[in-house]
Motif scaffolding. Structure first.
Motif, PDB file in Angstrom:
ATOM      1  N   ARG A 179       0.878  -1.169   0.000  1.00  0.00           N
ATOM      2  CA  ARG A 179       0.000   0.000   0.000  1.00  0.00           C
ATOM      3  C   ARG A 179       0.916   1.221   0.000  1.00  0.00           C
ATOM      4  NH1 ARG A 179      -3.978   0.040   4.616  1.00  0.00           N
ATOM      5  NH2 ARG A 179      -5.184   1.304   3.180  1.00  0.00           N
ATOM      6  N   GLN A 200      -2.794   2.202  -4.160  1.00  0.00           N
ATOM      7  CA  GLN A 200      -2.959   3.527  -3.562  1.00  0.00           C
ATOM      8  C   GLN A 200      -3.856   3.419  -2.338  1.00  0.00           C
ATOM      9  OE1 GLN A 200      -1.793   6.823  -4.406  1.00  0.00           O
ATOM     10  NE2 GLN A 200      -2.672   7.123  -2.391  1.00  0.00           N
ATOM     11  N   ILE A 201      -3.417   3.988  -1.219  1.00  0.00           N
ATOM     12  CA  ILE A 201      -4.272   4.055  -0.037  1.00  0.00           C
ATOM     13  C   ILE A 201      -5.426   4.989  -0.384  1.00  0.00           C
ATOM     14  CG2 ILE A 201      -4.420   4.777   2.381  1.00  0.00           C
ATOM     15  CD1 ILE A 201      -1.406   4.042   2.593  1.00  0.00           C
ATOM     16  N   THR A 240       1.320   5.708  -0.300  1.00  0.00           N
ATOM     17  CA  THR A 240       0.658   6.985  -0.049  1.00  0.00           C
ATOM     18  C   THR A 240       0.547   7.847  -1.301  1.00  0.00           C
ATOM     19  OG1 THR A 240       2.748   7.968   0.658  1.00  0.00           O
ATOM     20  CG2 THR A 240       1.332   7.030   2.386  1.00  0.00           C
ATOM     21  N   TYR A 247      -3.924   7.811   7.791  1.00  0.00           N
ATOM     22  CA  TYR A 247      -2.790   6.895   7.706  1.00  0.00           C
ATOM     23  C   TYR A 247      -1.633   7.408   8.550  1.00  0.00           C
ATOM     24  CZ  TYR A 247       1.024   4.109   5.842  1.00  0.00           C
ATOM     25  OH  TYR A 247       2.112   3.280   5.722  1.00  0.00           O
ATOM     26  N   GLU A 265      -8.868   7.019   3.714  1.00  0.00           N
ATOM     27  CA  GLU A 265      -7.939   6.419   4.675  1.00  0.00           C
ATOM     28  C   GLU A 265      -6.633   7.202   4.769  1.00  0.00           C
ATOM     29  OE1 GLU A 265      -7.185   2.205   4.178  1.00  0.00           O
ATOM     30  OE2 GLU A 265      -9.051   2.038   3.047  1.00  0.00           O
ATOM     31  N   LEU A 266      -6.277   7.878   3.680  1.00  0.00           N
ATOM     32  CA  LEU A 266      -4.983   8.550   3.606  1.00  0.00           C
ATOM     33  C   LEU A 266      -4.798   9.592   4.702  1.00  0.00           C
ATOM     34  CD1 LEU A 266      -2.413   8.482   1.946  1.00  0.00           C
ATOM     35  CD2 LEU A 266      -3.434  10.127   0.395  1.00  0.00           C
TER      36      LEU A 266
END
Length: 143
Positions: free
Chosen positions: A13, A54-55, A15, A63, A59-60
């Motif tokens: 995963r 890609q996150i 960012t 994260y 959620e990013l």
């Protein structure tokens, strides 16, 4: 129990997919084999498969990378100590523009292997490794 053919698939995963894609193409020479949508890309160097996911934007923002990486490192096999040194110089020269760093400089190991460690843009550690037995094996080039 069936015999497997080796640990040849890794999914990470990330960012920033575009940045990570550029990093893996530039430093590991990975070639895209499938890009099902804008958030996923699958690579190969011929005998393996690397997926970058890609996150999700939702959620990013939440994260938070762990203080340490649970996976110690991922390794790529090189054919000689000279190739390890060549890759080290290459990564050392351009890593910063990809958000990557050198984690440990080249070192001769007790078992006859030789390697250095660097990070990808998300901090995953990669070992560039010459290993006397595995490095002699034949691998297929990317299609």
């Amino acid at each position: 129990m069936p015999t497997h053919r080796g640990l040849r698939h890794l999914a990470l995963r990330v960012t920033d997919l575009a940045r990570s894609r550029s990093f893996y193409e530039r430093f590991l020479g990975m070639k895209v084999v499938w890009e099902p949508d804008p958030d996923n890309v699958y690579f190969s160097s011929g005998s393996d498969n690397l997926a970058l996911h890609q996150i999700a934007p939702a959620e990013l923002a939440q994260y938070q990378p762990l203080g340490g990486q649970l996976l110690d490192h991922v390794g790529v096999i090189l054919e000689s100590p000279a190739h390890v040194d060549e890759m080290f110089r290459d990564v050392q020269q351009d890593a910063a523009q990809y958000g990557a760093t050198i984690a440990k400089p080249p070192k001769q190991h007790r078992d006859g292997s030789y390697s250095f460690y660097f990070t990808d843009p998300d901090g995953n550690v990669i070992q560039a490794l010459y290993e006397p037995t595995i490095s002699r094996m034949e691998f297929l080039p990317p299609a």
